[in-house]
Motif scaffolding. Sequence first.
Motif, PDB file in Angstrom:
ATOM      1  N   HIS A 180       0.859  -1.194   0.000  1.00 49.95           N
ATOM      2  CA  HIS A 180       0.000   0.000   0.000  1.00 49.95           C
ATOM      3  C   HIS A 180       0.889   1.236   0.000  1.00 49.95           C
ATOM      4  O   HIS A 180       2.111   1.128   0.189  1.00 49.95           O
ATOM      5  CB  HIS A 180      -0.964   0.020   1.206  1.00 49.95           C
ATOM      6  CG  HIS A 180      -0.355  -0.358   2.528  1.00 49.95           C
ATOM      7  ND1 HIS A 180      -1.077  -0.466   3.680  1.00 49.95           N
ATOM      8  CD2 HIS A 180       0.925  -0.634   2.885  1.00 49.95           C
ATOM      9  CE1 HIS A 180      -0.291  -0.809   4.683  1.00 49.95           C
ATOM     10  NE2 HIS A 180       0.928  -0.919   4.222  1.00 49.95           N
ATOM     11  N   SER A 182       0.667   3.478   2.201  1.00 53.63           N
ATOM     12  CA  SER A 182       0.748   3.970   3.581  1.00 53.63           C
ATOM     13  C   SER A 182       2.177   4.150   4.131  1.00 53.63           C
ATOM     14  O   SER A 182       2.382   5.042   4.965  1.00 53.63           O
ATOM     15  CB  SER A 182      -0.069   3.068   4.510  1.00 53.63           C
ATOM     16  OG  SER A 182      -1.411   3.049   4.091  1.00 53.63           O
ATOM     17  N   ARG A 206       0.180  -6.852  -4.533  1.00 53.43           N
ATOM     18  CA  ARG A 206      -0.330  -7.841  -3.572  1.00 53.43           C
ATOM     19  C   ARG A 206      -0.335  -9.215  -4.195  1.00 53.43           C
ATOM     20  O   ARG A 206      -0.561  -9.344  -5.406  1.00 53.43           O
ATOM     21  CB  ARG A 206      -1.749  -7.484  -3.120  1.00 53.43           C
ATOM     22  CG  ARG A 206      -1.697  -6.259  -2.245  1.00 53.43           C
ATOM     23  CD  ARG A 206      -2.890  -6.037  -1.422  1.00 53.43           C
ATOM     24  NE  ARG A 206      -2.825  -4.654  -0.956  1.00 53.43           N
ATOM     25  CZ  ARG A 206      -3.825  -4.000  -0.435  1.00 53.43           C
ATOM     26  NH1 ARG A 206      -4.977  -4.575  -0.298  1.00 53.43           N
ATOM     27  NH2 ARG A 206      -3.672  -2.761  -0.047  1.00 53.43           N
TER      28      ARG A 206
HETATM   29  N1  PHE Z   1      -3.455   1.147   3.445  1.00 54.54           N
HETATM   30  C1  PHE Z   1      -4.809   0.641   3.493  1.00 54.54           C
HETATM   31  C2  PHE Z   1      -4.936  -0.480   2.450  1.00 54.54           C
HETATM   32  O1  PHE Z   1      -4.206  -0.505   1.502  1.00 54.54           O
HETATM   33  C3  PHE Z   1      -5.807   1.715   3.214  1.00 54.54           C
HETATM   34  C4  PHE Z   1      -5.861   2.790   4.256  1.00 54.54           C
HETATM   35  C5  PHE Z   1      -5.005   3.891   4.154  1.00 54.54           C
HETATM   36  C6  PHE Z   1      -6.720   2.702   5.322  1.00 54.54           C
HETATM   37  C7  PHE Z   1      -5.064   4.892   5.130  1.00 54.54           C
HETATM   38  C8  PHE Z   1      -6.776   3.675   6.282  1.00 54.54           C
HETATM   39  C9  PHE Z   1      -5.950   4.755   6.178  1.00 54.54           C
HETATM   40  O2  PHE Z   1      -5.777  -1.330   2.569  1.00 54.54           O
END
Ligand code: PHE
Length: 355
Positions: A180, A182, A206
């Motif tokens: 992700h 993130s 993924r």
């Molecule tokens: N990173 C999470 C995902 O890929 C998505 C997400 C990002 C959720 C930021 C909450 C806050 O599933």
Amino acid sequence: MKEKLLELKENFSKALESTSNTQQLKELENMYLGKKGLLKEILAGIKNLSNEDKKTIWVESNELKVFILKKLEWKSKEIEAQKFEEIVASEALDVTAEFPSKDLGHKHPITTATELLEDIFISLGFKIEDGPEIETDKLNFDMLNIPDNHPARDVWDTFWISDEINEDKELWEKYLLRTHTSPVQIRTMLKEELPIKIIVPGRVFRYEQEDARHTCNFYQLEWLVVGEGVTFGDLKWTLDTAMKSLLWEDTKTRFRPSIFPFTEPSAEVDVSCQICKGTGKIKEKKCSMCSATGWVELLGCGMVHPKVLTGCGIDPEKYSGFAFGMWIDRIAAQRFGVSSSRMFYQSKLKLNEQF
Ligand code: PHE
């Protein structure tokens, strides 16, 4: 002798006119000024002249020699210039020439959707950040509050970099393809001053079973806002504002409580499926985009978990933030009415050319 010199000058001038290449020029020079040349021939008779005449002829013949040399040089330059012009003319390239536009490439629908999103967020005062596609376990999981034994790791099963590179490393420092966007939250919080207001468009990977909505690589857009007094109300306002600009007037959104280890509380947002107009059916068949539910999951979001803030050296008592992770492929599919986001990765020109 004077006449002979004059005649030689005239003959030379005529001969010079008809030369057209350097080879002929060389021959002409030899013919007039060479060891056995015409000038030498005339001068052979000089010894029979009086001293006075010898002098004048000598001067005049010298002047004639200089005249010939100059003319030869001038002609040689002229020939060179002409040659150059011919080359330029023969190699001329019209850089303004037009090509039939059907041969030009154009943007991929995912690029178009990404740019659309970037424009919306830039207008809301967000900055665009970037991060590497190869991450460490620590940034992709640990620092997002997903420790080694956490069951949520299953959701983000991923591809690991080859054993040769990873085998001698501790788990937290092993390399993987990020699951992700993130981790770029962490990278930004570690390096930037507060307040932070960023979006991160990027490719993620993924280990997935592929279907209409799932591919083993896809694109996400992360949003992160951290500062003093940031609330869940701000999260909802930002979401509503962005969605209004992005989707259609008749699109419905739905908030569902959810769980992400790095946000608390967390939610998922669905939009009514544009492919089947929320009915779950296309011509009496099940809509594969939304698995016949009429809803498509578009993003996950929540308030940044205090543990994540603390890990980045930010005091959760004083500061708070919200984060989103949005699926750009699904937005592109909804926006352009494509029934399976998997089609975006099949190099189908017929598909891309429609947008
Ligand atoms: N990173 C999470 C995902 O890929 C998505 C997400 C990002 C959720 C930021 C909450 C806050 O599933």
